[in-house]
Design an enzyme around this catalytic site. Sequence first.
Site, PDB file in Angstrom:
ATOM      1  CB  CYS A 149      -2.527  -4.485   6.342  1.00 39.07           C
ATOM      2  SG  CYS A 149      -1.955  -3.017   7.044  1.00 39.07           S
ATOM      3  CD  GLU A 179      -1.341   0.047   3.706  1.00 41.47           C
ATOM      4  OE1 GLU A 179      -1.713   0.969   3.821  1.00 41.47           O
ATOM      5  OE2 GLU A 179      -1.331  -0.902   4.326  1.00 41.47           O
ATOM      6  CG  ASN A 233       1.130  -1.915  10.953  1.00 39.12           C
ATOM      7  OD1 ASN A 233       1.213  -2.873  10.341  1.00 39.12           O
ATOM      8  ND2 ASN A 233       0.068  -1.086  11.019  1.00 39.12           N
ATOM      9  CB  SER A 235      -7.751   0.151   7.011  1.00 32.83           C
ATOM     10  OG  SER A 235      -7.371  -0.224   8.291  1.00 32.83           O
ATOM     11  CG  HIS A 286      -2.890  -6.829  10.240  1.00 38.00           C
ATOM     12  ND1 HIS A 286      -1.534  -6.401   9.762  1.00 38.00           N
ATOM     13  CD2 HIS A 286      -3.491  -5.638  10.469  1.00 38.00           C
ATOM     14  CE1 HIS A 286      -1.378  -5.170   9.732  1.00 38.00           C
ATOM     15  NE2 HIS A 286      -2.563  -4.776  10.182  1.00 38.00           N
TER      16      HIS A 286
END
Length: 415
Positions: free
Chosen positions: A114, A82, A308, A341, A249
């Site tokens: 993600c 992304e 992350n 998301s 995740h």
Amino acid sequence: MKVRVGIEALAFAVPHRYVEIEDLARARGVDPNKFTQGLGARQMAVAEPGEDAVALAATAGRRLLALGADPSKIGFLAVGTETGVDHSKPIASFVQGLLKLPRTMRTFDTQHACYGGTAALMAATEWIASGAGAGRTAMVLCADVARYGLSTAGEPTQGAAAVALLVSESPDVLELDVGLSGSFSADVHDFWRPVGRRDALVDGHYSMECYLQALAGAYRGWRDRALAREVIRPSEAPTSEQLARVLYHVPFCKMAKKAHAAVRLAELEERAGGPLDEAALAAEAPVAAARFASQVAPSLDLCSRIGNAYTASLYLSLTGLLHAQGAELAGQRIGLFSYGSGCASEFFSGVVGKRAAERISAIGVEALLERRERVSIPEYERILSLPPDAPLANDPPEGEVRYAGTVDHKRTYRG
Ligand code: HMG
């Protein structure tokens, strides 16, 4: 005859610098316990402009080839990301060129926050399972640089990394249960990055609600298919207990704890026909904590040291788990939950391969982390304030790739 498909080998790449999360807390005037205990973080990777998603993906891909993946057998190269670098040209094309991969392959990027890496993995898996691959292998790369902006609530949940997966009919690391996945998606604005922005925007607490709602839907889908195919059995206890480990995740480690508790509670409430009363909730709390400790916590070490990494996060959990427990998990089924998301999600499962521990030990996980340099918060702030096309300060370390500047509107890479 059923074709076995899954991950044959994997490798990863991380930026060369990191900050200690307690240093960041102190610099922001926050109690360090909020970041360490409240979010479950320890360190956070800091990418310089040269360590963009292409550079990280190519470095991880090169390490995968160095582990023995035969480039002439690869017929499919997909990159989940992304944080791409061009509106048209995919990272897959850059990587194909940088790694000198054959031209007789399908190349493309997949984007859904993600979840993009899992979209690529599923496309590769189904390409092989359908027979379209005709004995060839697939390289799947998950690469991202996560940025939220200084002094925002999201700041301690940044990070960066790339994971490279070799998908084939010899799933030495993880044989996937093809066709059991449960999916859940919805049109929500929990986290997004408008075109032209480097930093993501997020409605943090709402994003956690969206994640948990997606998890409930995706888990139910997987469970119902797994029960129908008798991969798991009906039982009094939550069916998630039949999975040796469950990977989530990991936007920050505490999220995995919330996720596992939510999966259990949903099943207990389903059986009770409604919300649990106070006594039942009190009885569940220590059981949930114990199941988290045994089923989830062993996968979180790598994520807590990198932060992350968006598409790569779930596969860093897998790497971390098999680094810690690959030998004892051989032959056992694990569950994996991917969330992006926006939102899209998938719960899927697989059986750890007999050679998983051997395959992971070849990566040198600890050595890759130990050679990183710890930087101060002022240095981290300086790196984040550099323009995306800042010139390379040094030549890339041996075997690594770096963005080296744009010439005639074309991005160039070195290494
Ligand atoms: P916040 O609002 O500043 O934090 O930011 P908080 O007040 O909610 O506190 C966090 C936790 O620390 C809480 O624990 C506090 O109690 C605890 P909880 O109650 O939740 O268990 N706490 C303390 N603990 C010990 N000592 C203390 C202390 N003080 C507080 N002194 C937030 C948190 C996650 C919202 C923020 O970091 C953020 O916005 N992060 C980015 C969004 C995110 O990661 N969302 C996750 C779900 S969405 C997702 O995973 C997708 C994503 O990866 C993107 C993609 O798909 O591409 C993000």
